[in-house]
Design a protein around this motif. Structure first.
Motif, short mmCIF file in Angstrom:
data_model
loop_
_atom_site.label_atom_id
_atom_site.label_comp_id
_atom_site.label_asym_id
_atom_site.label_seq_id
_atom_site.Cartn_x
_atom_site.Cartn_y
_atom_site.Cartn_z
N VAL A 191 -7.25 7.12 -10.57
CA VAL A 191 -6.57 7.67 -11.36
C VAL A 191 -5.21 7.79 -11.15
N PHE A 192 -4.00 7.96 -11.56
CA PHE A 192 -2.58 7.75 -10.61
C PHE A 192 -2.42 9.14 -11.40
N TYR A 193 -0.67 9.76 -10.53
CA TYR A 193 -0.28 10.95 -10.69
C TYR A 193 0.72 10.22 -10.34
N VAL A 194 1.36 10.26 -11.55
CA VAL A 194 3.31 9.52 -11.90
C VAL A 194 3.62 10.90 -11.16
N ARG A 195 5.28 10.75 -10.75
CA ARG A 195 5.46 11.22 -10.14
C ARG A 195 7.15 10.09 -9.61
N ASN A 196 8.41 10.66 -10.30
CA ASN A 196 9.42 10.02 -9.62
C ASN A 196 9.72 8.61 -10.52
N GLN A 197 8.81 8.79 -11.38
CA GLN A 197 8.49 7.24 -12.42
C GLN A 197 8.10 6.48 -11.52
N SER A 198 6.52 6.62 -10.89
CA SER A 198 6.40 5.64 -9.92
C SER A 198 4.86 5.88 -10.14
N ARG A 199 3.45 5.22 -10.07
CA ARG A 199 2.37 6.37 -9.80
C ARG A 199 1.70 6.00 -8.77
N HIS A 200 1.00 7.27 -8.88
CA HIS A 200 0.05 7.14 -7.28
C HIS A 200 -1.06 6.94 -7.34
N ASN B 273 -1.31 -1.41 -20.21
CA ASN B 273 -0.58 -1.48 -20.62
C ASN B 273 0.55 -0.94 -20.42
N THR B 274 0.45 0.65 -20.74
CA THR B 274 1.06 1.89 -20.51
C THR B 274 1.58 1.89 -18.96
N ILE B 275 -0.13 2.04 -18.55
CA ILE B 275 0.07 2.58 -16.80
C ILE B 275 0.75 1.97 -15.94
N ASN B 276 0.30 0.09 -16.33
CA ASN B 276 0.94 -0.83 -15.82
C ASN B 276 2.35 -0.85 -15.45
N SER B 277 2.57 -0.49 -16.81
CA SER B 277 4.40 -0.73 -17.17
C SER B 277 5.32 0.30 -15.82
N ILE B 278 4.27 1.22 -14.93
CA ILE B 278 5.37 1.63 -14.61
C ILE B 278 4.75 1.45 -12.94
N PRO B 279 6.14 1.25 -12.37
CA PRO B 279 5.86 0.46 -11.05
C PRO B 279 4.38 1.63 -9.87
N MET B 280 3.87 0.61 -9.18
CA MET B 280 3.10 1.60 -8.25
C MET B 280 3.71 2.08 -6.94
N GLY B 281 3.53 3.30 -6.59
CA GLY B 281 3.69 3.65 -5.88
C GLY B 281 3.13 3.75 -4.18
N ALA B 282 2.65 4.94 -3.58
CA ALA B 282 2.71 4.89 -2.09
C ALA B 282 1.20 5.98 -2.94
N ASP B 283 -0.08 4.82 -2.19
CA ASP B 283 -1.72 6.17 -2.45
C ASP B 283 -1.19 7.68 -2.09
N LEU B 284 -2.26 8.57 -2.51
CA LEU B 284 -2.00 9.84 -2.10
C LEU B 284 -2.97 10.27 -0.53
N ASP B 285 -2.29 11.08 -0.59
CA ASP B 285 -3.53 11.28 0.94
C ASP B 285 -2.68 13.28 1.00
N TYR B 286 -3.75 13.82 1.85
CA TYR B 286 -3.45 14.96 1.66
C TYR B 286 -2.52 15.55 2.24
N ASN B 287 -1.74 15.23 2.53
CA ASN B 287 -0.74 15.23 2.80
C ASN B 287 0.79 15.13 2.01
N SER B 288 0.13 14.08 1.22
CA SER B 288 1.29 13.50 -0.13
C SER B 288 1.78 14.62 -1.04
N ILE B 289 1.85 15.14 -1.54
CA ILE B 289 1.81 17.08 -2.18
C ILE B 289 2.08 18.09 -1.44
N VAL B 290 3.40 18.29 -1.38
CA VAL B 290 4.04 19.84 -0.66
C VAL B 290 3.90 20.86 -2.17
#
Length: 455
Positions: free
Chosen positions: A405-414, A438-455
């Motif tokens: 499962v990815f979270y899309v933020r700033n045009q990247s998927r995490h 295909n739609t998911i793979n068209s979005i650039p991959m960003g860093a993984d999310l951990d507990y401190n990723s989202i404020v």
């Protein structure tokens, strides 16, 4: 040979109104050796039905439906029964008008009449009204002939039953069968529906025909009883997961069918509960059409009198149907232009003109079943024919065929580095968009999310 009918009305009972149809000619070769068909037979058939129902006037439709045929599995309209009395054979049914099944009921009636005519039998139908059918509605249903005499009547009951097994192979819900006998009698069906609508219009008060709903982009007042365009948008069971869910007509199929100068556009639909998926789907459709026809009044008519909606579909200059037998028979009788989607519900004959020159199949419009969409509101992309873009996915949770499962933020998927992180960040699994890889793979991959990723 074209079928011609002479309509004769007889009143044989103080409480029951019978319509008799004598077929002057039939599309099969007429046999001049058959005995003459006259009112004596009609009177006999009517009295026979009364004998069957003697002292049963206070019974409701369900009880009445089981008096003649114990075999029936649908009390709205009995299965086919052959009755012989004093050497006269006839097919008979009982009609208990029920608006939720109206299209199916009148469709069954037309097919049974056609079956009787093509197998050499007479036809008799008894109508039983529940307390929910008012006097105006009765005028519509009373217009349907109840006794139909066959000029090609076969004196041998065994011949009738044997022939019916060939020409009436389908017993119920036959509108999808390309060899069903009703398809041979379209002009007569049209005439019956139009006569019934005329009787209904002559019976009701004019104010009954006016739209009651106020969901509209209104700039034309007052709203007329009959709009320029009637759109029958069936949701409910068309969005169901069971086998009779025929899907929804895509929004994008509708605007090309609407005349540019249409002033009044009504969307006719059930009275879905506010907040339900179908309520939102119809609201969204009204917005979609309004945006493309800003000069028009687009009005939603929810839960109107079914016969008033049937009237609008029959009388509008342009009628656009969902997959529905209710709308199909109204479209057949339409004097303007009618559009119907290609589905498994209604037989699409090789002869495109069979249903009339006014009747058109909706091109390139596939109805859809949206039960596979998660969350359900992704259906709006499919209904509008829109592709999901990266901009649509910004701020959303997405998942493809895999488990990630990815979270899309700033045009990247995490990607979440664990399920615990997903829940700790107070995300909900029901908000995950299930989309193609295909739609998911068209979005650039960003860093993984951990507990401190989202404020």
């Amino acid at each position: 040979m074209k079928t011609n009918f002479t309509f004769i009305t007889i009143l044989l009972h103080s409480t029951v109104h019978f319509n008799l149809v004598c077929c002057e000619s039939f599309h099969h070769q007429h046999n001049s050796e058959r005995p003459n068909i006259d009112h004596d037979i009609a009177n006999f058939l009517n009295h026979t039905i009364h004998e069957m129902f003697e002292n049963k006037e206070d019974q409701d439709c369900y009880d009445a439906g089981n008096i003649i045929s114990k075999k029936e599995d649908n009390w709205y309209f009995t299965t086919r029964v052959y009755k012989e009395h004093k050497n006269i054979t006839f097919i008979h049914n009982i009609l208990c008008p029920e608006f939720k099944m109206m299209g199916n009921q009148i469709g069954a009636y037309f097919n049974e009449v056609a079956c009787a005519l093509e197998s050499g039998s007479h036809y008799v139908m008894l109508k039983k009204y529940s307390i929910f059918v008012n006097e105006d509605h009765k005028r519509f249903f009373d217009s349907f002939p109840t006794v139909i005499l066959n000029p090609n009547y076969d004196n041998e009951r065994n011949n009738i039953v044997a022939k019916s097994k060939i020409v009436c192979e389908c017993n119920k819900f036959c509108w999808s069968e390309s060899n069903a006998p009703w398809l041979n009698h379209i002009p007569w069906i049209v005439s019956v529906v139009r006569n019934a609508m005329t009787d209904f219009v002559n019976a009701v008060k004019p104010e009954v025909l006016l739209p009651k709903s106020t969901n509209s982009t209104s700039r034309f007042h007052p709203s007329p009883a009959i709009p320029d365009v009637s759109i029958h948008y069936r949701c409910g069971d068309n969005l169901a997961i069971f086998k009779y869910g025929y899907g929804l007509l895509p929004y994008y199929a509708i605007p090309p069918l609407i005349p540019a100068d249409a002033k009044h556009i009504y969307i006719l639909t059930d009275n879905h509960e506010k907040g339900s998926n179908c309520h939102a789907i119809v609201d969204h459709l009204a917005d979609y059409i309004s945006a493309r026809f800003p000069q028009s009044q687009v009005q939603i008519c929810r839960g109107s009198d079914p016969l008033v909606d049937f009237l609008r579909l029959s009388y509008s200059n342009t009628t656009i149907c969902s997959a529905s037998t209710f709308c199909f028979f109204a479209a057949l009788a339409n004097n303007g232009t009618a559009h119907f989607p290609v589905t498994k519900l209604i037989a699409k004959p090789e002869n495109n003109s069979l249903y009339g020159s006014h009747f058109h199949w909706i091109p390139h419009a596939q109805v859809m079943n949206a039960v596979h969409l998660r969350p359900w509101h992704l259906i709006f992309f499919e209904l509008e024919g829109r592709t999901i873009t990266a901009e649509d996915l910004e701020g959303q949770l997405v998942q493809g065929r895999g488990r990630s499962v990815f979270y899309v933020r700033n045009q990247s998927r995490h990607q979440f580095n664990s399920g615990d992180v997903f829940e700790a960040l107070h995300f909900e699994w029901g908000n995950v968009w299930h989309i193609d890889d295909n739609t998911i793979n068209s979005i650039p991959m960003g860093a993984d999310l951990d507990y401190n990723s989202i404020v």
